[in-house]
Design a protein around this motif. Structure first.
Motif, PDB file in Angstrom:
ATOM      1  N   VAL A 201      40.416  17.257   5.341  1.00 28.23           N
ATOM      2  CA  VAL A 201      40.476  18.628   5.856  1.00 28.23           C
ATOM      3  C   VAL A 201      41.529  19.444   5.116  1.00 28.23           C
ATOM      4  N   HIS A 202      42.656  18.823   4.799  1.00 31.03           N
ATOM      5  CA  HIS A 202      43.731  19.554   4.122  1.00 31.03           C
ATOM      6  C   HIS A 202      43.398  19.905   2.664  1.00 31.03           C
ATOM      7  N   GLN A 203      42.329  19.334   2.135  1.00 31.40           N
ATOM      8  CA  GLN A 203      41.900  19.735   0.797  1.00 31.40           C
ATOM      9  C   GLN A 203      41.402  21.179   0.781  1.00 31.40           C
ATOM     10  N   LEU A 204      41.057  21.690   1.974  1.00 33.05           N
ATOM     11  CA  LEU A 204      40.591  23.073   2.058  1.00 33.05           C
ATOM     12  C   LEU A 204      41.681  24.057   1.676  1.00 33.05           C
ATOM     13  N   PHE A 205      42.951  23.622   1.786  1.00 34.07           N
ATOM     14  CA  PHE A 205      44.066  24.482   1.389  1.00 34.07           C
ATOM     15  C   PHE A 205      43.920  24.941  -0.053  1.00 34.07           C
ATOM     16  N   TRP A 206      43.733  23.985  -0.969  1.00 34.90           N
ATOM     17  CA  TRP A 206      43.659  24.374  -2.383  1.00 34.90           C
ATOM     18  C   TRP A 206      42.236  24.785  -2.784  1.00 34.90           C
ATOM     19  N   ILE A 207      41.232  24.348  -2.036  1.00 39.53           N
ATOM     20  CA  ILE A 207      39.870  24.822  -2.310  1.00 39.53           C
ATOM     21  C   ILE A 207      39.774  26.325  -2.045  1.00 39.53           C
ATOM     22  N   HIS A 213      38.250  36.142  -0.466  1.00 40.88           N
ATOM     23  CA  HIS A 213      39.249  36.240   0.594  1.00 40.88           C
ATOM     24  C   HIS A 213      38.716  35.962   1.991  1.00 40.88           C
ATOM     25  N   PRO A 214      37.576  36.516   2.393  1.00 42.82           N
ATOM     26  CA  PRO A 214      37.072  36.204   3.749  1.00 42.82           C
ATOM     27  C   PRO A 214      36.821  34.708   3.952  1.00 42.82           C
ATOM     28  N   THR A 215      36.275  34.051   2.943  1.00 40.24           N
ATOM     29  CA  THR A 215      36.038  32.611   3.042  1.00 40.24           C
ATOM     30  C   THR A 215      37.353  31.849   3.046  1.00 40.24           C
ATOM     31  N   ALA A 216      38.316  32.312   2.255  1.00 36.83           N
ATOM     32  CA  ALA A 216      39.625  31.655   2.207  1.00 36.83           C
ATOM     33  C   ALA A 216      40.311  31.712   3.567  1.00 36.83           C
ATOM     34  N   VAL A 217      40.178  32.824   4.269  1.00 40.57           N
ATOM     35  CA  VAL A 217      40.782  32.952   5.599  1.00 40.57           C
ATOM     36  C   VAL A 217      40.199  31.908   6.549  1.00 40.57           C
ATOM     37  N   VAL A 218      38.885  31.710   6.482  1.00 41.39           N
ATOM     38  CA  VAL A 218      38.227  30.718   7.339  1.00 41.39           C
ATOM     39  C   VAL A 218      38.717  29.315   7.020  1.00 41.39           C
ATOM     40  N   LEU A 219      38.816  28.997   5.732  1.00 38.82           N
ATOM     41  CA  LEU A 219      39.264  27.663   5.326  1.00 38.82           C
ATOM     42  C   LEU A 219      40.708  27.392   5.764  1.00 38.82           C
ATOM     43  N   LEU A 220      41.572  28.390   5.614  1.00 36.79           N
ATOM     44  CA  LEU A 220      42.973  28.220   6.006  1.00 36.79           C
ATOM     45  C   LEU A 220      43.103  28.067   7.519  1.00 36.79           C
ATOM     46  N   ARG A 221      42.294  28.786   8.264  1.00 35.13           N
ATOM     47  CA  ARG A 221      42.350  28.667   9.723  1.00 35.13           C
ATOM     48  C   ARG A 221      41.868  27.288  10.173  1.00 35.13           C
ATOM     49  N   ILE A 222      40.880  26.743   9.478  1.00 35.21           N
ATOM     50  CA  ILE A 222      40.418  25.401   9.800  1.00 35.21           C
ATOM     51  C   ILE A 222      41.543  24.385   9.564  1.00 35.21           C
ATOM     52  N   CYS A 223      42.242  24.529   8.442  1.00 34.48           N
ATOM     53  CA  CYS A 223      43.352  23.622   8.125  1.00 34.48           C
ATOM     54  C   CYS A 223      44.457  23.718   9.161  1.00 34.48           C
ATOM     55  N   LEU A 224      44.838  24.933   9.514  1.00 31.90           N
ATOM     56  CA  LEU A 224      45.934  25.131  10.452  1.00 31.90           C
ATOM     57  C   LEU A 224      45.555  24.682  11.857  1.00 31.90           C
ATOM     58  N   ALA A 225      44.272  24.768  12.184  1.00 38.19           N
ATOM     59  CA  ALA A 225      43.820  24.330  13.501  1.00 38.19           C
ATOM     60  C   ALA A 225      43.840  22.815  13.622  1.00 38.19           C
ATOM     61  N   CYS A 226      43.688  22.127  12.483  1.00 34.99           N
ATOM     62  CA  CYS A 226      43.680  20.656  12.499  1.00 34.99           C
ATOM     63  C   CYS A 226      45.081  20.104  12.331  1.00 34.99           C
TER      64      CYS A 226
END
Length: 226
Positions: A201-207, A213-226
């Motif tokens: 899941v934390h690989q989404l940080f650098w992905i 930007h809209p997709t990046a926000v979703v990925l970062l929120r997923i990481c922070l939620a986990c």
């Protein structure tokens, strides 16, 4: 005259509120943050955040505003530099203390997650201090990679420590039932899959570096939620 003054005052407040609404605002701060003021640009319909001395716009995590000129005045280079310096000092000290106690390969394997949880933040902090203008989260792939794995291995190190403690207590406690011991051992086996999922899941940080930007926000929120 008093009525005209009241009308002018209300009009001034209305214009000011309309101007402030043109710049980015995050509650509870006003538009442009605690250290900025939203102002119109002369002869244009655009607005700009005028920051106080020592404050500017942050280019890190810049996923919430399309224009940097209307972003929050929430970045102070001196304070950010101090935070990274403190992080590098304490993570470096922790890393040294972990390494000096290692005498055998078995110890290295047992402490590997703890070592990595300190090595990645230490490396990220030094890299950020050496390249303050380019090593920015969301802008620099290497920094995002280091932060991603630093966060992942911190969680893994904590989980491993807690599991070892619970296993030790279960074996040393003569009043614990065998059924409960079996459950704890079963949980320990499943924990390996949880740790693999955590790293994944934390690989989404650098992905997030490679997407819009809209997709990046979703990925970062997923990481922070986990």
């Amino acid at each position: 005259e008093g009525r005209n003054h009241s009308i002018e005052s209300r009009l001034s407040k209305y214009i000011h509120s309309k101007i402030m609404s043109m710049c980015l605002k995050l509650w509870p701060a006003s538009a442009c943050g605690w250290h900025g003021t939203c102002a119109p640009i002369a002869n244009t319909s655009e607005y700009v955040c005028v920051c106080e001395s020592g404050w500017s716009y942050s280019k890190e995590f810049d996923y919430f505003s399309e224009s940097a000129t209307t972003n929050l005045c929430g970045y102070n280079l001196q304070r950010v530099r101090l935070l990274y310096t403190v992080c590098s000092i304490f993570s470096g000290m922790g890393l040294v203390l972990q390494l000096v106690i290692i005498r055998r390969l078995k110890q290295l394997k047992r402490l590997l997650a703890s070592i990595l949880s300190l090595l990645f933040p230490f490396s990220a902090s030094l890299f950020r201090l050496q390249q303050e203008n380019t090593a920015l989260f969301g802008k620099n792939l290497l920094l995002m990679f280091l932060i991603a794995h630093g966060n992942a291995f911190v969680i893994i190190a904590i989980a491993q420590f807690l599991l070892r403690y619970v296993l030790y207590m279960s074996k040393s406690n003569p009043w614990m039932s065998q059924k409960m011991r079996n459950r704890i051992e079963h949980f320990g086996k499943w924990q390996q899959y949880v740790m693999v999922g955590d790293v994944a899941v934390h690989q989404l940080f650098w992905i997030a570096y490679f997407v819009d930007h809209p997709t990046a926000v979703v990925l970062l929120r997923i990481c922070l939620a986990c």
